[in-house]
Design an enzyme around this catalytic site. Structure first.
Site, PDB file in Angstrom:
ATOM      1  N   ASN A  18       0.834  -1.199   0.000  1.00  0.00           N
ATOM      2  CA  ASN A  18       0.000   0.000   0.000  1.00  0.00           C
ATOM      3  C   ASN A  18       0.875   1.259   0.000  1.00  0.00           C
ATOM      4  OD1 ASN A  18      -2.465   1.578   0.159  1.00  0.00           O
ATOM      5  ND2 ASN A  18      -3.409  -0.200   1.129  1.00  0.00           N
TER       6      ASN A  18
ATOM      7  N   ASP B  58     -10.856   1.229  -3.703  1.00  0.00           N
ATOM      8  CA  ASP B  58      -9.417   1.119  -3.478  1.00  0.00           C
ATOM      9  C   ASP B  58      -9.187   1.567  -2.041  1.00  0.00           C
ATOM     10  OD1 ASP B  58      -6.749   0.683  -3.717  1.00  0.00           O
ATOM     11  OD2 ASP B  58      -6.416   2.070  -5.388  1.00  0.00           O
TER      12      ASP B  58
ATOM     13  N   HIS C  95       3.640   0.204  -2.709  1.00  0.00           N
ATOM     14  CA  HIS C  95       4.004  -1.216  -2.870  1.00  0.00           C
ATOM     15  C   HIS C  95       5.512  -1.439  -2.959  1.00  0.00           C
ATOM     16  CE1 HIS C  95      -0.084  -2.291  -2.896  1.00  0.00           C
ATOM     17  NE2 HIS C  95      -0.349  -2.193  -4.183  1.00  0.00           N
TER      18      HIS C  95
ATOM     19  N   TYR D 142      -5.094 -10.854  -8.585  1.00  0.00           N
ATOM     20  CA  TYR D 142      -6.377 -10.325  -9.033  1.00  0.00           C
ATOM     21  C   TYR D 142      -7.307 -11.508  -9.268  1.00  0.00           C
ATOM     22  CZ  TYR D 142      -4.484  -5.629  -9.924  1.00  0.00           C
ATOM     23  OH  TYR D 142      -3.926  -4.373  -9.799  1.00  0.00           O
TER      24      TYR D 142
ATOM     25  N   HIS E 212      -0.758  -9.900  -3.886  1.00  0.00           N
ATOM     26  CA  HIS E 212      -1.527  -9.036  -4.791  1.00  0.00           C
ATOM     27  C   HIS E 212      -2.101  -9.760  -6.011  1.00  0.00           C
ATOM     28  CE1 HIS E 212      -2.498  -5.170  -6.745  1.00  0.00           C
ATOM     29  NE2 HIS E 212      -2.198  -4.605  -5.598  1.00  0.00           N
TER      30      HIS E 212
ATOM     31  N   GLU F 220      -6.234  -7.974  -0.241  1.00  0.00           N
ATOM     32  CA  GLU F 220      -4.854  -8.012   0.230  1.00  0.00           C
ATOM     33  C   GLU F 220      -4.793  -7.911   1.760  1.00  0.00           C
ATOM     34  OE1 GLU F 220      -2.853  -4.735  -1.938  1.00  0.00           O
ATOM     35  OE2 GLU F 220      -4.672  -4.777  -3.167  1.00  0.00           O
TER      36      GLU F 220
END
Length: 352
Positions: free
Chosen positions: A78, A246, A104, A176, A174, A301
């Site tokens: 983050n 987000d 990140h 998706y 991370h 995450e």
């Protein structure tokens, strides 16, 4: 026998390899020695193997990827506002790779580094990375170990690290997720449940404002299973600020299950178990621009709070010499079938 295949080369000629994991059950994976990337994950559904995570074609595509697909994130997952923090009376300046902020782990972070393969069996892969003092601006040498393993319908990621000088440390994973296995099916059509007690509102740069907002009655309340599309349709100023989801969801104290996810299209469900205090929820809305045609995936995450080094009121995120950081993220899968009631989904995951 461990299976390894070439996955292309980086621009400097270094070779990247994909390491297969197969526990002999319904779950199979490929993990790269670049970034510890979970590049492929298949689960045997009712109609055959279903791809569960978004992936790219080769090593160069991953190295150039601005979306962090599949990586082990470090040193700090983050954002860190202003790409700087003060620690033990000294200010440290980090690489700024998202405007004026640090995201990140920086320009390369851990996700664009080659990791050393220490062991690879049929269902287990151990990777190690040494992050030297000053890398991306972080103080101290840090040694990181990431172990992937598959057992039946479970994928387990064990993260472990130690350092020789105090440093911010907040690793995460991370991938998706689109459990439909079909880019034509929106990732937002998945059902999500998470034990959220709050969320962290952000500013226009996606840096937390410093408060934990109540999630009850908002699109950030996932204590009961909700379709992501329907939750977002309720509208909220924070969804406008971020362009969608987000945001860091703050989990109920003592929660060991971070999230449950279900695709009514494929009939596949997933449970994420971890003792992290928070879960970053990202709906992948930038993928339309960054990777046209790839479709969207949902990032879930497990992590500590973003910008924690600059927020005394947030849980501490400093790793110190003599301490060993350990975190386990376990993904559990089941195939209750398409169009099931939520109670059937939870029962299938409990039995997996």
């Amino acid at each position: 026998m461990a299976q390894v295949r070439p996955f292309g080369k980086l621009d400097d000629g270094r070779a990247v390899h994909a390491h297969a994991l197969d526990g002999g059950g319904p779950l199979r994976a490929e993990v790269l020695d670049l970034g510890g990337i979970l590049a492929r994950l298949w689960f045997e559904g009712h109609g055959g193997p279903v791809p569960l995570v978004l992936g790219l074609a080769d090593a160069r595509a991953y190295f150039a990827d601005p979306s962090y697909l599949g990586i082990v994130v470090g040193r700090f997952g983050n954002r860190i506002g202003g790409a700087a923090f003060a620690l033990d009376g000294r200010t440290h300046h980090l690489s700024a790779n998202e405007g004026r902020n640090h995201l990140h782990g920086g320009m390369l972070g851990f996700g664009r580094r080659l990791w050393q393969v220490r062991a690879h069996g049929g269902n287990r892969l151990e990777l190690r990375y040494h992050s030297p003092d000053g890398e991306e601006g972080y103080p101290g040498n840090l040694d990181m170990r990431a172990i992937y393993s598959i057992d039946g319908a479970r994928l387990r990621l064990e993260l472990e690290a130690c350092c020789d000088s105090a440093t911010p440390f907040n690793p995460t994973h991370h991938p998706y997720w689109n459990l439909a296995g079909d880019p034509a099916v929106p990732a937002s059509a998945q059902w999500l449940k998470s034990p959220t007690r709050g969320f962290l509102p952000v500013d226009g740069e996606l840096i937390p404002l410093g408060e934990v907002a109540d999630a009850v009655g908002t699109p950030f309340d996932f204590r009961a299973a909700r379709v992501l599309d329907a939750a977002a349709a309720a509208g909220h100023p924070q969804l406008d600020v971020a362009g969608g989801y987000d945001h860091c969801l703050v989990l109920e104290e003592g929660a060991t299950t971070c999230a449950l996810l279900y695709s009514p299209h494929s009939g596949i469900a997933m449970r994420i178990d971890c003792d992290a205090p928070a879960l970053q929820l990202y709906d992948g809305h930038a993928l339309d621009r960054q990777h046209p045609g790839l479709g969207r995936g949902l990032c879930l995450e497990p992590q500590g709070y973003p910008d924690a080094p600059n927020r005394p009121g947030f849980p501490d995120a400093i790793l110190r010499p003599g301490e060993v950081f350990r975190r386990v993220i376990e993904y559990r899968f089941a195939a209750p079938g398409p169009g099931r009631e939520w109670s059937e989904v939870e029962a299938a995951l409990a039995a997996a």
